[in-house]
Design a protein around this motif. Structure first.
Motif, PDB file in Angstrom:
ATOM      1  N   ASN A  21       0.855  -1.185   0.000  1.00 61.64           N
ATOM      2  CA  ASN A  21       0.000   0.000   0.000  1.00 61.64           C
ATOM      3  C   ASN A  21       0.891   1.235   0.000  1.00 61.64           C
ATOM      4  OD1 ASN A  21      -2.822  -0.591  -0.030  1.00 61.64           O
ATOM      5  ND2 ASN A  21      -2.703  -1.341   2.072  1.00 61.64           N
ATOM      6  N   GLY A  22       0.432   2.294  -0.629  1.00 60.64           N
ATOM      7  CA  GLY A  22       1.169   3.548  -0.593  1.00 60.64           C
ATOM      8  C   GLY A  22       2.489   3.478  -1.331  1.00 60.64           C
ATOM      9  N   PHE A  23       3.493   4.154  -0.762  1.00 59.36           N
ATOM     10  CA  PHE A  23       4.767   4.305  -1.452  1.00 59.36           C
ATOM     11  C   PHE A  23       5.660   3.070  -1.299  1.00 59.36           C
ATOM     12  CE2 PHE A  23       3.690   8.728  -0.123  1.00 59.36           C
ATOM     13  CZ  PHE A  23       3.434   9.227  -1.392  1.00 59.36           C
ATOM     14  N   ALA A  24       6.174   2.592  -2.419  1.00 57.75           N
ATOM     15  CA  ALA A  24       7.237   1.575  -2.441  1.00 57.75           C
ATOM     16  C   ALA A  24       8.324   2.162  -3.327  1.00 57.75           C
ATOM     17  CB  ALA A  24       6.729   0.254  -2.986  1.00 57.75           C
ATOM     18  N   LEU A  25       9.177   2.964  -2.722  1.00 61.23           N
ATOM     19  CA  LEU A  25      10.159   3.741  -3.481  1.00 61.23           C
ATOM     20  C   LEU A  25      11.572   3.342  -3.084  1.00 61.23           C
ATOM     21  CD1 LEU A  25       8.515   7.282  -3.096  1.00 61.23           C
ATOM     22  CD2 LEU A  25       8.124   5.573  -4.897  1.00 61.23           C
ATOM     23  N   GLY A  26      12.481   3.377  -4.049  1.00 66.43           N
ATOM     24  CA  GLY A  26      13.871   3.051  -3.754  1.00 66.43           C
ATOM     25  C   GLY A  26      13.999   1.676  -3.142  1.00 66.43           C
ATOM     26  N   GLY A  27      14.544   1.624  -1.934  1.00 63.43           N
ATOM     27  CA  GLY A  27      14.689   0.349  -1.240  1.00 63.43           C
ATOM     28  C   GLY A  27      13.373  -0.334  -0.993  1.00 63.43           C
ATOM     29  N   GLY A  28      12.293   0.436  -0.874  1.00 68.25           N
ATOM     30  CA  GLY A  28      10.968  -0.163  -0.696  1.00 68.25           C
ATOM     31  C   GLY A  28      10.529  -0.943  -1.914  1.00 68.25           C
ATOM     32  N   CYS A  29      10.782  -0.395  -3.092  1.00 65.23           N
ATOM     33  CA  CYS A  29      10.482  -1.107  -4.336  1.00 65.23           C
ATOM     34  C   CYS A  29      11.375  -2.330  -4.460  1.00 65.23           C
ATOM     35  CB  CYS A  29      10.685  -0.176  -5.523  1.00 65.23           C
ATOM     36  SG  CYS A  29      10.166  -0.849  -7.123  1.00 65.23           S
ATOM     37  N   GLY A  88      -2.134  -2.378  -3.321  1.00 66.59           N
ATOM     38  CA  GLY A  88      -3.351  -1.651  -3.022  1.00 66.59           C
ATOM     39  C   GLY A  88      -3.589  -0.619  -4.118  1.00 66.59           C
ATOM     40  N   GLU A  89      -4.807  -0.144  -4.214  1.00 65.46           N
ATOM     41  CA  GLU A  89      -5.148   0.815  -5.270  1.00 65.46           C
ATOM     42  C   GLU A  89      -4.339   2.107  -5.176  1.00 65.46           C
ATOM     43  OE1 GLU A  89      -9.828  -0.304  -6.134  1.00 65.46           O
ATOM     44  OE2 GLU A  89      -9.347   1.045  -4.461  1.00 65.46           O
ATOM     45  N   ASN A  90      -3.806   2.410  -3.998  1.00 65.57           N
ATOM     46  CA  ASN A  90      -3.049   3.648  -3.816  1.00 65.57           C
ATOM     47  C   ASN A  90      -1.538   3.456  -3.923  1.00 65.57           C
ATOM     48  OD1 ASN A  90      -2.586   2.211  -1.435  1.00 65.57           O
ATOM     49  ND2 ASN A  90      -2.655   4.009  -0.117  1.00 65.57           N
ATOM     50  N   ALA A  91      -1.114   2.297  -4.375  1.00 63.94           N
ATOM     51  CA  ALA A  91       0.320   1.992  -4.407  1.00 63.94           C
ATOM     52  C   ALA A  91       1.041   2.773  -5.506  1.00 63.94           C
ATOM     53  CB  ALA A  91       0.538   0.494  -4.614  1.00 63.94           C
ATOM     54  N   HIS A  92       2.280   3.164  -5.203  1.00 67.69           N
ATOM     55  CA  HIS A  92       3.168   3.795  -6.183  1.00 67.69           C
ATOM     56  C   HIS A  92       4.555   3.180  -6.043  1.00 67.69           C
ATOM     57  CE1 HIS A  92       0.004   6.861  -6.348  1.00 67.69           C
ATOM     58  NE2 HIS A  92       0.518   7.188  -7.518  1.00 67.69           N
ATOM     59  N   PHE A  93       5.161   2.834  -7.178  1.00 64.87           N
ATOM     60  CA  PHE A  93       6.470   2.204  -7.200  1.00 64.87           C
ATOM     61  C   PHE A  93       7.460   3.121  -7.911  1.00 64.87           C
ATOM     62  CE2 PHE A  93       3.238  -1.044  -7.051  1.00 64.87           C
ATOM     63  CZ  PHE A  93       3.734  -1.994  -6.168  1.00 64.87           C
ATOM     64  N   GLY A  94       8.700   3.128  -7.446  1.00 68.61           N
ATOM     65  CA  GLY A  94       9.701   3.946  -8.108  1.00 68.61           C
ATOM     66  C   GLY A  94      11.099   3.684  -7.605  1.00 68.61           C
ATOM     67  N   GLN A  95      12.083   4.060  -8.424  1.00 68.07           N
ATOM     68  CA  GLN A  95      13.502   3.995  -8.062  1.00 68.07           C
ATOM     69  C   GLN A  95      14.072   5.405  -8.243  1.00 68.07           C
ATOM     70  OE1 GLN A  95      13.547  -0.160  -7.202  1.00 68.07           O
ATOM     71  NE2 GLN A  95      15.030   1.448  -6.765  1.00 68.07           N
ATOM     72  N   ILE A 100       5.522   4.864 -10.953  1.00 65.50           N
ATOM     73  CA  ILE A 100       4.365   4.313 -11.659  1.00 65.50           C
ATOM     74  C   ILE A 100       3.312   3.936 -10.618  1.00 65.50           C
ATOM     75  CG2 ILE A 100       5.685   3.466 -13.634  1.00 65.50           C
ATOM     76  CD1 ILE A 100       5.575   0.660 -12.403  1.00 65.50           C
ATOM     77  N   ASN A 101       2.042   4.027 -11.027  1.00 64.46           N
ATOM     78  CA  ASN A 101       0.967   3.687 -10.094  1.00 64.46           C
ATOM     79  C   ASN A 101       0.648   2.198 -10.172  1.00 64.46           C
ATOM     80  OD1 ASN A 101      -0.621   3.299 -12.392  1.00 64.46           O
ATOM     81  ND2 ASN A 101      -1.601   5.308 -12.249  1.00 64.46           N
ATOM     82  N   ALA A 102      -0.310   1.778  -9.356  1.00 64.91           N
ATOM     83  CA  ALA A 102      -0.626   0.350  -9.261  1.00 64.91           C
ATOM     84  C   ALA A 102      -1.098  -0.218 -10.595  1.00 64.91           C
ATOM     85  CB  ALA A 102      -1.688   0.131  -8.183  1.00 64.91           C
ATOM     86  N   GLN A 103      -1.919   0.533 -11.325  1.00 65.54           N
ATOM     87  CA  GLN A 103      -2.456   0.027 -12.583  1.00 65.54           C
ATOM     88  C   GLN A 103      -1.346  -0.168 -13.614  1.00 65.54           C
ATOM     89  OE1 GLN A 103      -5.784  -0.954 -12.925  1.00 65.54           O
ATOM     90  NE2 GLN A 103      -4.820  -1.973 -14.662  1.00 65.54           N
TER      91      GLN A 103
END
Length: 288
Positions: free
Chosen positions: A133-141, A153-160, A196-199
Motif C-alpha cells: 500500500n502507498g509508497f514503495a520507493l527506492g529500497g521499498g520497491c 493496493g489501489e493507492n500503491a506507487h512504485f519507483g527507483q 508508476i501507479n498500481a495500474q
C-alpha cells in the motif's frame, strides 16, 4: 442475572481472543522496527509489518536486522507455510533511510559490504508475498521485488528515485526491475526517478493483483493460506525452480526443472498428492 451472564460471556470472549493473540505470538520476540504475527487458519501465515510510521517505514540496517531475524524464526516454524510482508496504508516503505547513509564513504560501503544483508529476504526458502500500500520507493520497491509475489493496493506507487540523490539503486533495483517490467520502462524509471501507479505496475507485470487499500493485507493472507495448505517441501522446490528461470538460459532452466520434477518422486508428499487425487479426497501432506 441476565446482565451478569452477558457481562461474563463478554469477558470470556475477550479472554479467549487475548489467549488466541498470545498464542499467535508465541515464540516470537518483540522487535523495535517491525510487528510480527501469525495469521490465517492454524496460524499458518507469518505476517511481518514494517513499523516506522513517522519515517514512512524508511529502511535502515536495524530494520533489516529485525526482518532477517523474524524470517529466520518463521522459516524454522514448521506450522508456517508462507509469509507476508507489508507496511501501512500510507507507505510500504518510502525508501532507504538517507540520514543513515548520508555521510558514508566509498571505503565505508565497500569494506562493510553496505546493504549486503538486505538481500537475505530473496534467499528465504518459504514463499513471501509483498502486500504494498502507498509508497514503495527506492529500497521499498527493491524489497517488494525480493519477494515472490507482489499484491498492490489501489493507492500503491512504485519507483527507483535514487538518481535524484546522485546515486543508483543498490539492493537489486537495476537488476530485478528490468526482469519484471522490461528494459524500456525500467530504464525510464531508473534514469528519471519517475514513479508508476498500481495500474501501470499491473500492466507491466510488476504486480499480479490490485485490491482496495483496506482489503489488501487480508487478500494476501488468503493467498498465503492457500499456499500453506500445500506441501512445504514441494513449495520450496517449486519456488527454487521458478527463480532459476531468471538466472539461466531456457535450456538450462528446463534441465533444472526436469531434475527437480524427478526428485519429487522420492518424496512421500508426491505419492500422497497423487494418491489423494485418484481416491478423490483432500491430500494430507506431511512435508516429507
Amino acid at each position: 442475572m441476565s446482565a451478569l451472564f452477558t457481562t461474563g460471556r463478554a469477558f470470556l470472549s475477550r479472554a479467549a481472543k487475548s489467549a488466541a493473540f498470545s498464542r499467535s505470538l508465541s515464540g516470537l520476540p518483540t522487535y523495535e522496527n517491525i510487528i510480527v504475527e501469525k495469521r490465517g487458519k492454524n496460524d499458518s501465515v507469518g505476517l511481518i509489518q514494517l513499523n516506522r510510521p513517522k519515517a514512512l517505514n524508511a529502511l535502515c540496517d536495524a530494520l533489516f536486522d529485525d526482518v532477517n531475524d523474524a524470517l529466520d524464526k518463521l522459516s524454522e516454524d514448521k506450522g508456517v507455510g508462507c509469509l507476508v510482508i507489508t507496511g501501512n496504508e500510507k507507505a510500504f516503505a518510502a525508501g532507504a533511510d538517507i540520514k543513515e547513509m548520508q555521510n558514508k564513504t566509498f571505503v565505508d560501503c565497500a569494506s562493510g559490504n553496505f546493504l549486503g544483508h538486505w538481500g537475505r529476504v530473496s534467499k528465504n526458502r518459504k514463499p513471501i508475498i509483498a502486500a504494498v500500500n502507498g509508497f514503495a520507493l527506492g529500497g521499498g520497491c527493491e524489497l517488494a521485488m525480493m519477494c515472490d509475489i507482489i499484491y498492490a493496493g489501489e493507492n500503491a506507487h512504485f519507483g527507483q528515485p535514487e538518481i535524484l540523490l546522485g546515486t543508483i539503486p543498490g539492493a537489486g533495483g537495476t537488476q530485478r526491475l528490468p526482469r519484471y517490467v522490461g528494459k524500456s520502462l525500467a530504464m525510464e524509471m531508473v534514469l528519471t526517478g519517475n514513479r508508476i501507479n498500481a495500474q501501470t505496475a499491473l500492466s507491466a507485470g510488476l504486480v499480479s493483483k490490485i485490491f482496495p487499500t483496506g482489503r489488501l493485507v487480508d487478500e494476501a493472507i488468503k493467498t498465503a493460506e492457500t499456499i500453506s495448505q500445500n506441501s512445504q517441501l514441494i513449495v520450496a522446490l517449486a519456488k527454487e525452480s521458478v527463480n532459476k528461470a531468471y538466472e539461466t538460459t531456457l535450456a538450462e532452466g528446463n534441465e533444472f526443472e526436469k531434475k527437480i520434477f524427478h526428485a519429487t518422486f522420492a518424496t512421500a508428499d508426491r505419492k500422497e498428492g497423487m494418491t489423494a487425487f485418484v481416491e478423490k479426497r483432500k491430500a494430507d501432506f506431511k512435508n516429507n
